[in-house]
Design a protein around this motif. Structure first.
Motif, PDB file in Angstrom:
ATOM      1  N   ALA A  61       0.836  -1.208   0.000  1.00  0.00           N
ATOM      2  CA  ALA A  61       0.000   0.000   0.000  1.00  0.00           C
ATOM      3  C   ALA A  61       0.869   1.256   0.000  1.00  0.00           C
ATOM      4  O   ALA A  61       0.551   2.249  -0.682  1.00  0.00           O
ATOM      5  CB  ALA A  61      -0.913  -0.011   1.224  1.00  0.00           C
ATOM      6  N   LEU A  62       1.968   1.223   0.736  1.00  0.00           N
ATOM      7  CA  LEU A  62       2.875   2.373   0.774  1.00  0.00           C
ATOM      8  C   LEU A  62       3.539   2.582  -0.580  1.00  0.00           C
ATOM      9  O   LEU A  62       3.714   3.722  -1.028  1.00  0.00           O
ATOM     10  CB  LEU A  62       3.935   2.168   1.864  1.00  0.00           C
ATOM     11  N   MET A  63       3.924   1.506  -1.248  1.00  0.00           N
ATOM     12  CA  MET A  63       4.501   1.629  -2.585  1.00  0.00           C
ATOM     13  C   MET A  63       3.480   2.190  -3.563  1.00  0.00           C
ATOM     14  O   MET A  63       3.822   2.983  -4.456  1.00  0.00           O
ATOM     15  CB  MET A  63       5.022   0.271  -3.064  1.00  0.00           C
ATOM     16  N   LYS A  64       2.226   1.821  -3.400  1.00  0.00           N
ATOM     17  CA  LYS A  64       1.168   2.367  -4.262  1.00  0.00           C
ATOM     18  C   LYS A  64       1.037   3.868  -4.049  1.00  0.00           C
ATOM     19  O   LYS A  64       0.884   4.640  -5.014  1.00  0.00           O
ATOM     20  CB  LYS A  64      -0.153   1.667  -3.962  1.00  0.00           C
ATOM     21  N   GLN A  65       1.100   4.308  -2.774  1.00  0.00           N
ATOM     22  CA  GLN A  65       1.042   5.742  -2.477  1.00  0.00           C
ATOM     23  C   GLN A  65       2.227   6.478  -3.089  1.00  0.00           C
ATOM     24  O   GLN A  65       2.130   7.666  -3.417  1.00  0.00           O
ATOM     25  CB  GLN A  65       1.024   5.954  -0.961  1.00  0.00           C
ATOM     26  N   ALA A  66       3.351   5.764  -3.244  1.00  0.00           N
ATOM     27  CA  ALA A  66       4.542   6.366  -3.842  1.00  0.00           C
ATOM     28  C   ALA A  66       4.494   6.338  -5.365  1.00  0.00           C
ATOM     29  O   ALA A  66       5.414   6.830  -6.036  1.00  0.00           O
ATOM     30  CB  ALA A  66       5.795   5.647  -3.351  1.00  0.00           C
ATOM     31  N   GLY A  67       3.433   5.768  -5.944  1.00  0.00           N
ATOM     32  CA  GLY A  67       3.299   5.728  -7.393  1.00  0.00           C
ATOM     33  C   GLY A  67       3.750   4.429  -8.013  1.00  0.00           C
ATOM     34  O   GLY A  67       3.968   4.347  -9.225  1.00  0.00           O
ATOM     35  N   ASN A  68       3.925   3.391  -7.175  1.00  0.00           N
ATOM     36  CA  ASN A  68       4.385   2.082  -7.640  1.00  0.00           C
ATOM     37  C   ASN A  68       5.628   2.172  -8.523  1.00  0.00           C
ATOM     38  O   ASN A  68       5.667   1.661  -9.655  1.00  0.00           O
ATOM     39  CB  ASN A  68       3.270   1.352  -8.412  1.00  0.00           C
ATOM     40  N   PRO A  69       6.672   2.823  -8.056  1.00  0.00           N
ATOM     41  CA  PRO A  69       7.902   2.913  -8.855  1.00  0.00           C
ATOM     42  C   PRO A  69       8.575   1.553  -8.978  1.00  0.00           C
ATOM     43  O   PRO A  69       8.553   0.749  -8.038  1.00  0.00           O
ATOM     44  CB  PRO A  69       8.762   3.877  -8.027  1.00  0.00           C
ATOM     45  N   ARG A  70       9.127   1.257 -10.133  1.00  0.00           N
ATOM     46  CA  ARG A  70       9.892   0.018 -10.325  1.00  0.00           C
ATOM     47  C   ARG A  70      11.352   0.375 -10.104  1.00  0.00           C
ATOM     48  O   ARG A  70      12.024   0.920 -10.986  1.00  0.00           O
ATOM     49  CB  ARG A  70       9.651  -0.562 -11.722  1.00  0.00           C
ATOM     50  N   LEU A  71      11.850   0.102  -8.939  1.00  0.00           N
ATOM     51  CA  LEU A  71      13.164   0.581  -8.521  1.00  0.00           C
ATOM     52  C   LEU A  71      14.204  -0.525  -8.539  1.00  0.00           C
ATOM     53  O   LEU A  71      13.899  -1.698  -8.316  1.00  0.00           O
ATOM     54  CB  LEU A  71      13.070   1.165  -7.102  1.00  0.00           C
ATOM     55  N   THR A  72      15.441  -0.120  -8.787  1.00  0.00           N
ATOM     56  CA  THR A  72      16.590  -1.015  -8.662  1.00  0.00           C
ATOM     57  C   THR A  72      17.543  -0.398  -7.653  1.00  0.00           C
ATOM     58  O   THR A  72      17.899   0.774  -7.767  1.00  0.00           O
ATOM     59  CB  THR A  72      17.313  -1.209 -10.006  1.00  0.00           C
ATOM     60  N   MET A  73      17.926  -1.181  -6.644  1.00  0.00           N
ATOM     61  CA  MET A  73      18.789  -0.662  -5.583  1.00  0.00           C
ATOM     62  C   MET A  73      20.006  -1.555  -5.401  1.00  0.00           C
ATOM     63  O   MET A  73      19.936  -2.778  -5.574  1.00  0.00           O
ATOM     64  CB  MET A  73      18.021  -0.572  -4.255  1.00  0.00           C
ATOM     65  N   SER A  74      21.119  -0.927  -5.041  1.00  0.00           N
ATOM     66  CA  SER A  74      22.343  -1.669  -4.753  1.00  0.00           C
ATOM     67  C   SER A  74      22.439  -1.903  -3.243  1.00  0.00           C
ATOM     68  O   SER A  74      22.109  -1.029  -2.440  1.00  0.00           O
ATOM     69  CB  SER A  74      23.564  -0.877  -5.224  1.00  0.00           C
ATOM     70  N   LEU A  75      22.876  -3.090  -2.870  1.00  0.00           N
ATOM     71  CA  LEU A  75      23.013  -3.470  -1.461  1.00  0.00           C
ATOM     72  C   LEU A  75      24.438  -3.907  -1.185  1.00  0.00           C
ATOM     73  O   LEU A  75      24.947  -4.828  -1.826  1.00  0.00           O
ATOM     74  CB  LEU A  75      22.046  -4.614  -1.125  1.00  0.00           C
ATOM     75  N   ALA A  76      25.104  -3.233  -0.229  1.00  0.00           N
ATOM     76  CA  ALA A  76      26.473  -3.573   0.146  1.00  0.00           C
ATOM     77  C   ALA A  76      26.468  -4.481   1.377  1.00  0.00           C
ATOM     78  O   ALA A  76      25.813  -4.177   2.374  1.00  0.00           O
ATOM     79  CB  ALA A  76      27.278  -2.307   0.441  1.00  0.00           C
ATOM     80  N   VAL A  77      27.196  -5.591   1.280  1.00  0.00           N
ATOM     81  CA  VAL A  77      27.375  -6.508   2.403  1.00  0.00           C
ATOM     82  C   VAL A  77      28.813  -7.016   2.386  1.00  0.00           C
ATOM     83  O   VAL A  77      29.525  -6.855   1.391  1.00  0.00           O
ATOM     84  CB  VAL A  77      26.411  -7.720   2.334  1.00  0.00           C
ATOM     85  N   GLU A  78      29.246  -7.636   3.478  1.00  0.00           N
ATOM     86  CA  GLU A  78      30.559  -8.271   3.494  1.00  0.00           C
ATOM     87  C   GLU A  78      30.512  -9.548   2.667  1.00  0.00           C
ATOM     88  O   GLU A  78      29.462 -10.186   2.542  1.00  0.00           O
ATOM     89  CB  GLU A  78      30.969  -8.602   4.930  1.00  0.00           C
ATOM     90  N   ASN A  79      31.666  -9.920   2.140  1.00  0.00           N
ATOM     91  CA  ASN A  79      31.711 -11.108   1.278  1.00  0.00           C
ATOM     92  C   ASN A  79      31.862 -12.384   2.107  1.00  0.00           C
ATOM     93  O   ASN A  79      32.790 -13.170   1.931  1.00  0.00           O
ATOM     94  CB  ASN A  79      32.852 -11.008   0.256  1.00  0.00           C
ATOM     95  N   THR A  80      30.944 -12.585   3.036  1.00  0.00           N
ATOM     96  CA  THR A  80      30.920 -13.798   3.843  1.00  0.00           C
ATOM     97  C   THR A  80      29.663 -14.576   3.501  1.00  0.00           C
ATOM     98  O   THR A  80      28.675 -14.020   3.013  1.00  0.00           O
ATOM     99  CB  THR A  80      30.910 -13.463   5.343  1.00  0.00           C
ATOM    100  N   THR A  81      29.697 -15.859   3.770  1.00  0.00           N
ATOM    101  CA  THR A  81      28.532 -16.698   3.487  1.00  0.00           C
ATOM    102  C   THR A  81      27.317 -16.188   4.242  1.00  0.00           C
ATOM    103  O   THR A  81      26.204 -16.106   3.691  1.00  0.00           O
ATOM    104  CB  THR A  81      28.827 -18.155   3.894  1.00  0.00           C
TER     105      THR A  81
END
Length: 575
Positions: A399-419
């Motif tokens: 519902a919140l994404m709908k209020q935001a206009g249902n944007p189709r977003l791509t995001m980058s996520l940084a994590v450590e290179n551990t399993t």
């Protein structure tokens, strides 16, 4: 500070059947009693005595098995728990924590006592112990301490805590000692006296001076940005050899004197730190208790894939250190890149914390979090602005994404290179994919992770992070992580991973800093925590517990509730 990265997760600790109660407060008058009252019970697991069944055995080699290299050992740059713990073997700080009793006790380390405040806690004076020497036998002086603290301000020495630049008069414009200039607010009237002039009252300043950065550095042996591998020792051990990402060997500092050190012992001949091994392999090696594994210990938490099994094995109980951490595991949302509040709120509700926690080891790793202040920290208040179900609320998020206009977003996520962290990243990717957000995962080498994400030039939309209070007070959590003015001030060591620069938050940080009433300040920090969560800048995931394992012939290990690490300052190898 940053916690020691977990393999299957990252820096955190665990919880078993006993709990560490927290913490000390902001008043000098309470400094002695608050630690005792607030810290309550110590962590359980392992042998926390300094002698075991008798006097510590002298000699032998203690092996430390670490998943990755230290981010830093340079005392003015180190800001991780495992690096700070190892620095306790190499460097002496003005004050320190004696953890041999039932509760940590603040004591003088390089200094004869915990310091003398004056002028409304804006001036702090310390007198150095006689007989403390460097590894070459030369005396440690107040001028060495002054030079060490001044290194905090050099653009070439980055990554450490921000307190010196925030508190010391003239710190905002000082650029460090390499230009030949000194900071006038640090005075050394003689070789054994150092005086700090602050631009604001800081009643717990002597707890900050227990951190590695408030240690001495001899100017003649300072190698600048390469000091990580050349730290000059005034502690019980000194660097014998250091091959980055492979091995660090510490040998006895023969010029260290037990009579001058109220915190440490010098029991083993060498400490051999093996770097860059798979955490699960380390877990299984020490669990087997065969050969050199008997005299080995780990500093990074047990891999998430192994934690439940190891924590539930009664045969390992005497070798397992379960240390509740005064800290938080969280996902930061870059508010300068993810600008729509509705989208950030949707992320808050969409994240499935059950799968995120599962990556780190499940229930043994810690409880689900809804606040940035963890239970026990001064100022903690229980509240939850988002999904009451740890598995998330997809209907609300959608519902919140709908209020935001249902944007189709791509995001980058940084994590450590551990399993562990890669499994965590997959959990985040799956959760956000359900509300139309595509997540591209960027694993970063664990040894360089915090150096990378703390640089303001990074381009990540989402960043995994964790934080352990530098000492258990909200003043070492919320101002460090959310004062937006630090973004420009500390471009290479920015801790505000959400890039939140909310004028209302900044103003409240300043207002609380001026409060002298502890209860008033705690209440204000609790309200500030809720104000920050309304900005949806971070997703609190878990209140952390850290678990490490030792071999059967490792004795004298202390559970350190300040760093949430197994302290090695009294460690020995059993004969």
């Amino acid at each position: 500070m940053r916690a020691a990265p977990l393999e299957p997760s990252s820096p955190s600790r665990r919880r078993t059947e006993c709990y560490l109660m927290t913490r000390r407060r902001r008043s000098i008058a309470l400094a002695a009693t608050a630690v005792a009252i607030a810290l309550g019970a110590t962590a359980c697991g392992g042998s926390s005595s300094t002698t075991g069944s008798g006097s510590p055995t002298k000699g032998g080699t203690l092996t430390v098995l670490d998943h990755a290299d230290f981010d830093h050992l340079d005392p003015q740059r180190v800001y991780t728990t495992e690096g700070s713990s190892m620095d306790q073997e190499l460097v002496r700080t003005l004050t320190g924590w004696d953890e041999t009793g039932s509760q940590p006790r603040l004591v003088g380390d390089l200094a004869t006592d915990t310091g003398t405040p004056s002028k409304g806690d804006t001036v702090w004076t310390f007198h150095l112990r006689k007989g403390v020497t460097w590894q070459d036998g030369k005396a440690v002086t107040a001028q060495d301490v002054k030079y060490g603290v001044e290194r905090f301000f050099s653009p070439d020495i980055n990554g450490g805590p921000p307190y010196a630049s925030q508190w010391l008069v003239g710190g905002s414009s000082y650029k460090g000692p390499y230009s030949g200039k000194e900071l006038a607010s640090i005075q050394t009237p003689d070789a054994s006296t150092i005086v700090f002039h602050l631009d604001q009252p800081v009643t717990d300043f002597n707890q900050a001076t227990a951190m590695p950065g408030w240690s001495a550095v001899p100017k003649a042996h300072d190698t600048g940005s390469t000091y990580d591998t050349h730290v000059w020792s005034d502690g019980p051990y000194m660097i014998k050899s250091y091959t980055k990402n492979k091995e660090l060997v510490l040998a006895k500092n023969t010029d260290w004197k037990q009579s001058t050190d109220p915190i440490r012992q010098q029991n083993v001949n060498e400490i051999d730190v093996k770097l860059g091994q798979d955490q699960s392999a380390i877990d299984q090696q020490i669990k087997s208790d065969a050969g050199t594994a008997q005299t080995s210990i780990m500093q990074w938490p047990i891999a998430g894939s192994d934690l439940t099994t190891i924590a539930g094995d009664p045969s390992l109980k005497s070798r397992l250190y379960n240390i509740p951490a005064p800290g938080i595991n969280y996902l930061a949302i870059n508010t300068t890149r993810v600008k729509d509040l509705k989208v950030r709120q949707a992320i808050e509700d969409a994240i499935d914390k059950t799968t995120a926690r599962g990556a780190f080891g499940g229930k043994a790793y810690g409880g689900y979090a809804s606040t940035m202040l963890s239970p026990g920290i001064g100022g903690y208040q229980k509240f939850n602005l988002y999904s009451s179900n740890p598995a998330g609320d997809l209907a609300k998020a959608t519902a919140l994404m709908k209020q935001a206009g249902n944007p189709r977003l791509t995001m980058s996520l940084a994590v450590e290179n551990t399993t562990t962290e890669e499994h965590f990243a997959d959990a985040v990717k799956t959760s956000l994919g359900k509300i139309g957000i595509t997540v591209n995962i960027t694993p970063i080498d664990a040894a360089n992770y915090f150096s990378t994400i703390d640089n303001v030039k990074n381009q990540y939309d989402l960043t995994w992070g964790d934080w352990i209070a530098d000492w258990p007070n909200a003043s070492t959590v919320l101002p460090v992580l959310f004062d937006g003015r630090q973004i420009a001030k500390l471009p290479q060591s920015n801790q505000d991973l959400s890039y939140l620069n909310d004028p209302a938050v900044n103003a409240q940080i300043d207002k609380i800093a001026k409060m002298t009433d502890i209860k008033q300040a705690d209440a204000a920090y609790g309200a500030l925590d809720e104000q920050i969560m309304k900005d949806a800048a971070v997703v609190p995931l878990m209140y952390m517990n850290f678990s490490e394992l030792a071999g059967s012939k490792v004795g004298g290990v202390i559970s350190d509730p300040i760093l949430a690490e197994p302290s090695l300052v009294h460690a020995y190898v059993k004969s």
